[in-house]
Design an enzyme around this catalytic site. Sequence first.
Site, short mmCIF file in Angstrom:
data_model
loop_
_atom_site.label_atom_id
_atom_site.label_comp_id
_atom_site.label_asym_id
_atom_site.label_seq_id
_atom_site.Cartn_x
_atom_site.Cartn_y
_atom_site.Cartn_z
N THR A 111 36.49 90.97 104.92
CA THR A 111 36.31 92.30 105.20
C THR A 111 36.12 93.19 104.12
O THR A 111 35.59 94.38 103.93
CB THR A 111 37.57 92.78 106.05
N ASP A 112 36.44 92.44 102.89
CA ASP A 112 36.49 93.47 101.58
C ASP A 112 35.01 94.09 101.29
O ASP A 112 34.89 95.05 100.90
CB ASP A 112 37.19 92.79 100.49
N LEU A 126 42.28 80.08 96.40
CA LEU A 126 43.05 80.88 95.82
C LEU A 126 42.88 81.66 94.55
O LEU A 126 43.71 82.15 93.62
CB LEU A 126 44.44 80.00 95.52
N SER A 127 41.90 81.73 94.38
CA SER A 127 41.27 82.79 93.50
C SER A 127 41.56 82.51 91.87
O SER A 127 41.90 83.30 91.22
CB SER A 127 41.87 84.31 93.62
N SER A 128 41.06 81.11 91.70
CA SER A 128 41.42 80.73 90.30
C SER A 128 40.46 81.46 89.24
O SER A 128 41.10 82.01 88.36
CB SER A 128 41.29 79.31 90.10
N SER A 129 39.47 81.77 89.74
CA SER A 129 38.36 82.61 89.11
C SER A 129 38.89 84.20 88.61
O SER A 129 38.92 84.65 87.57
CB SER A 129 37.19 82.66 89.52
N ASP A 153 40.08 89.82 95.61
CA ASP A 153 40.85 88.90 94.80
C ASP A 153 41.16 89.40 93.43
O ASP A 153 42.30 89.11 92.99
CB ASP A 153 39.82 87.67 94.53
#
Length: 366
Positions: free
Chosen positions: A39-40, A125-128, A172
Site C-alpha cells: 500500500t505504501d 524484514l528490511s535488512s537494507s 521500511d
Amino acid sequence: MNLRPREISLTLRLLCDSLEKTGVNASAPGRVNLLGEHTDYNDGFVLPTAIPQTTIVHLGFSPDRQHHFYSHELEELVSLTTTDPTPQSFARYLFGCLRVVEQAKYTVPPLNVYVNSSVPIGSGLSSSAALEVAFLRGLRSLFSLDFDDIRIAQLAQQAEIEYAGVQCGIMDQMASSLADTQHLLFLDTRSLDRQLLPFPIGSEILVIDSGIPRTLAESGHNQRRAECEEAARQLGVKALRDIIDITQLETLPELLKKRARHVITENNRVLEAKQGITAARFGDLMNDSHASLRDDYQVSIAGLDRLVSILQSTPDVFGARLTGAGFGGACVALVTEGKAIEIAKTVLESYRKAGYTGRLLVPEPT
Ligand code: GLA
C-alpha cells in the site's frame, strides 16, 4: 575494487584502528509489517513494528582517498570512491546513502565503515532499510548533519530506489527510523502522519522465515507498482489511495481490478485496525490480508501459503499472513501473549513434515 586476502587483512586492520580512534556507532532495527502490504507506494496506510534484530554501523575517517566498507556477516570488504560505478551486495546501500547525501549538497570525506547486523538478510524484514538508516544516523552524528528522523527515512528510500533499483515505498525506512518493538507504527504514507499504537490486548507477534529465498521479489515488486500506477491513471486519480470503494473499479481490466482491489481492501483493513480492535478481529484482518495478497495481488507462493495455513490452524494463533514484498521470505502471526515460542515449535515441525525448512525469527531465538 576486489582485494586479495593479504590486502584485505591489512586494510581491515587499518580500518579497525582508525575506527577505534575516530569512529562513531549508530544502529537501526529491521521491521515486520502486520497489515498494509503493497500500500505504501499507493500513498496508502501501513502498520509495521520494529523487530529486536538491529544493524550496527561503526564509521570513521579513512586514512587514504577511498571509502572502505566491511560487512562482518558477509566477510566482504569493498573499497571505492563515490565516482566509481555502483557496487554490488551490501556496499550498494552505503554507496547509495553517500550519493544521496552528496546530492543534498553535503561533502563527505572518505570513510571506513564496519557493518555488524543481526537482521536476517533476504527474509523480507528490511535488512537494507536497517543498513541505510543506521548508516545515515552515523553520518548525522559524525558530521552533525541537520537531518531529522523523517529526512533520514526519505534519504534512505531515495538511496534504495536510485542505487538498489527497487521502486519501494517509504514504509521500511520509516519503520526502521521511527518504530520501536513495543508498538505498532501507524503511518499514512502520503502525509507521513503517524502514531504509535499498542498491540491488541493479550497478543504478541511471531515471525517465521519460510526458508524460501525472495528471488522474484524485486522484479515482482516493480511490476506490481507499475500495474497500480496504470490502474490509478485509468481511474483518473493521483494514487489508488484516493479510491475507497471497490465498486469504483468496475471499468478496469480484470488484472488491474484485482491489483487495485487488494490495495483498497488492504487500506481499509489498516484503518480498521487503527481504531483499536481485539486480537481476534486483528487476526481475522491478517488472514484476509493474506488471501488478498495470494488471490488478488498474486505475490504469494506455495511454501508461504503452506506456512500461513499451518499457522492459521494452530491453537492460540489469532491470524497469520506473509509479510514484506512476498515471493518468499517470512510470515508473521499474531498469537496469544506468552505463547509464541511454543507455537513456533509446533508450526516448524508441521512445516518440516510438509517438506520445508523454516526457522524462528521473532521472538529472537536465544
Ligand atoms: C518492500 C518495499 C516496501 C513495501 C513492501 C510491500 O518491502 O520496500 O516499500 O512496498 O515491499 O508492502
